[in-house]
Scaffold this motif. Sequence first.
Motif, short mmCIF file in Angstrom:
data_model
loop_
_atom_site.label_atom_id
_atom_site.label_comp_id
_atom_site.label_asym_id
_atom_site.label_seq_id
_atom_site.Cartn_x
_atom_site.Cartn_y
_atom_site.Cartn_z
N LEU A 229 0.86 -1.11 -0.09
CA LEU A 229 0.05 0.12 -0.16
C LEU A 229 0.57 1.18 0.02
N HIS A 230 1.75 1.28 1.04
CA HIS A 230 2.84 2.44 1.04
C HIS A 230 3.52 2.50 -0.31
N VAL A 231 4.09 1.55 -0.84
CA VAL A 231 5.01 1.53 -1.90
C VAL A 231 4.40 2.06 -3.25
N GLY A 232 3.15 1.41 -3.27
CA GLY A 232 2.16 1.53 -4.44
C GLY A 232 1.77 2.84 -4.41
N LEU A 233 1.47 3.43 -3.44
CA LEU A 233 0.94 4.91 -3.39
C LEU A 233 2.10 5.75 -3.58
N PHE A 234 2.92 5.69 -3.13
CA PHE A 234 4.25 6.64 -3.42
C PHE A 234 4.43 6.61 -4.73
N PHE A 235 4.58 5.40 -5.42
CA PHE A 235 4.88 5.31 -6.90
C PHE A 235 3.92 5.86 -7.74
N LEU A 236 2.58 5.77 -7.21
CA LEU A 236 1.20 6.32 -8.21
C LEU A 236 1.16 7.79 -8.13
N VAL A 237 1.60 8.37 -6.73
CA VAL A 237 1.63 9.95 -6.58
C VAL A 237 2.85 10.51 -7.18
N ILE A 238 4.03 9.96 -7.32
CA ILE A 238 5.08 10.55 -7.73
C ILE A 238 4.76 10.45 -9.18
N ASN A 239 4.32 9.07 -9.79
CA ASN A 239 4.05 9.14 -11.11
C ASN A 239 2.90 10.34 -11.72
N ASN A 240 1.99 10.31 -11.12
CA ASN A 240 1.00 11.48 -11.29
C ASN A 240 1.62 12.85 -11.44
N ILE A 241 2.17 12.99 -10.65
CA ILE A 241 3.04 14.55 -10.35
C ILE A 241 4.01 14.67 -11.66
N LEU A 242 4.61 13.49 -11.99
CA LEU A 242 5.60 13.71 -13.08
C LEU A 242 4.81 13.92 -14.37
N SER A 243 3.47 13.49 -14.56
CA SER A 243 2.78 13.30 -15.80
C SER A 243 2.39 15.07 -16.08
N LEU A 244 2.37 15.72 -15.06
CA LEU A 244 2.08 17.18 -15.34
C LEU A 244 3.33 17.59 -16.13
N PHE A 245 4.38 17.03 -16.37
CA PHE A 245 5.45 17.70 -17.09
C PHE A 245 5.59 17.06 -18.56
N LEU A 246 4.69 16.35 -18.76
CA LEU A 246 4.46 15.50 -20.27
C LEU A 246 5.66 14.73 -20.49
N LEU A 247 6.40 13.95 -19.53
CA LEU A 247 7.50 13.09 -19.87
C LEU A 247 7.29 11.86 -20.42
N PRO A 248 7.72 11.27 -21.41
CA PRO A 248 7.61 10.02 -21.94
C PRO A 248 7.53 8.95 -20.81
N TYR A 249 6.78 7.94 -21.06
CA TYR A 249 6.43 6.81 -19.99
C TYR A 249 7.56 6.46 -19.66
N PHE A 250 8.60 5.99 -20.19
CA PHE A 250 10.05 5.39 -20.02
C PHE A 250 10.64 6.22 -18.96
N VAL A 251 10.59 7.28 -19.15
CA VAL A 251 11.33 8.54 -18.34
C VAL A 251 10.52 8.64 -16.96
N LYS A 252 9.47 8.64 -17.38
CA LYS A 252 8.31 9.00 -16.01
C LYS A 252 8.51 7.68 -15.13
N ASP A 253 8.48 6.67 -15.49
CA ASP A 253 8.44 5.41 -14.77
C ASP A 253 9.74 5.12 -14.17
N SER A 254 10.78 5.26 -14.86
CA SER A 254 12.36 5.20 -14.36
C SER A 254 12.41 6.11 -13.34
N PHE A 255 12.02 7.36 -13.24
CA PHE A 255 12.38 8.53 -12.38
C PHE A 255 11.39 8.16 -11.14
#
Length: 466
Positions: A229-255
Amino acid sequence: MLFSTSFSLEHSDSPFFVLFVSMAFGIIFSLLFVEGEIFKGVLLLGPFLVFCWLARHLLPNVLLFFFLGFSLSFVKIDHLMLEPGSIVEVTGKVEKVYADDFFLGSGSAFIDGEWKKLPFRIIVKSKKAFMESEVPDSGMIFWAVGKLEKAASFQLSLDSDMRGFAPPIGVDRFTGNLRKDIENKLEKYGLSNALIFSSFFGSKAKLSSQLKTALKKVGISHIFAVSGLHVGLFFLVINNILSLFLLPYFVKDSFSLMLTAAYVLCTGPAISASRAFLMLLLYVVFRIIDYPQSPLNILGLSGIIMLVIAPFDLILPDFQLSFISTSGILLYIMASQKKRSFVVQAFLIGGAAQGATLPITLNLFGSISLMAIPITFIVVEIYLMPALVGTLVLLFLDLVKLKPLAFALGKGLEFLSKLFEIAILKLSELSPMLQLKPPYNYFVAFFVASSVASLLFFFAHSEQRP
C-alpha cells in the motif's frame, strides 16, 4: 477445483509462485534436518507430497527448486553454527527497531578468534548502553556482547549485557540523512505527532508505549509496516505528479522507480517494503518489454530472488506475514468470479489477508483482536491513505515553494493524527481480545483460518451477498 479455471496448480499461469513455495519447503526441511527435528520433518512431508501432486505438471522444476532451497540453507547454516547459551560478541547493522532495548540486526560474530558473518539476522535484547542517551535506529552500526538464547524455532536472540552504537555509513548514512531531512521539513510545517512519521516510514520506535499497546489491542499494528500500500501509493503519486511535465512513459516510470527506491531504503529497508518494491520493479520491467505477468507470478519471482539472497529471512515473522498476506489477497482476487461494491470487495480482501496470516499471528503472539478486520478497513480508508498521500503532497508543495498551502495541509495532517491517536486509545479499552496458550492456539488458528477461507471461497463462487 480449489480455485476457478483462471488459477489452479494443474494449469497455473503463475509457475514462479509454485517454485517459490517449493523453495520455501526446501529451506524448512534443511533447517529441520540441521536442528534434528525428525518428527516435525515427517509431519511436513505430508503437505509437501500433496503440493507435489497438485503441481505434478511442474514436478521436475518443483524438485529442482526444493533442492536449491535445501542446498542454499544447508551450506550457509553449516558455515557457522551457534549454540544457545554461549557468550558471543556481535557487530553489524540495525535492521529494524522494535523498542529502545529490542531490535533486529545483521552482521558478524567473533568466533574462535575471528569475525565470521552471520548467515541469519539476530534479535538483540540489551539491558544498557555505553551512554544512556543512545537509542538504536535503522541503519546504525551496533556492537553487543551477551548470551545467545533461542527466541523461537530457528531464531536466535542475543541477551546483551552491554551495547554500543555508531552512526550509519555508506548508503545507510545517505538514507538516514534523507529521512532526518524529511522529518525536519514535516516538523517545520507543524507536524509533531509521531504517528505521521511512523505511518510514512513504517517505524513504531517513536511511538509511546501506551500507544503501541493500544495498537496491538485493536489489532492494527501491521498498518505501520511499509508494504504494498505504501510503496504503491508513493509510486502512483510521484508518477502522477511527473505526468504534469508531459514526460515519456519510460522516463516517467524510471524516475518514479528511482524515487520510490530511495523511499524504500529510508524505511530500513523493511522486508515487506523490499518485497513490495521488487514486485513493483518487476511489474514495470515486464510492462516496458510488453511481457505481462500475473501478480501471483511476480510475487513468486520476488520471493525466489529474496530467498536466494537471504534464505533464512524465511523464518522471520516479517517475511512470513508479508508474503502470506499478499498471497491470500491475490489468491482471493484470482478466485473471485463476481463483481461487488468497493466496500464489500475491500472488506473481503482484508479478510483474505487476515485469514491467511491468522495461524502465524496466533503462533507468535497467542492473541488476536476480534475487531482487527473491520477496524483495519476503516483505518486504512480514513487515516492511513490520507496521511500517506497528504505527506507526499506536503513535500511537493514545499519543493515548489507553495508554503502557505503546505502550512495549511500540515495543520490538517496534525489534527488528523491527534484525532486518530485519541480514537485508538479509546477503542483499545473496548476491543475484545482472544488470548490462547500453546497448544490451544494452534488448533484455534487452524479452525478459524479454515472457516475464513471457506467463507471467502463461498462468496467468491456464489451469487449470495455477504
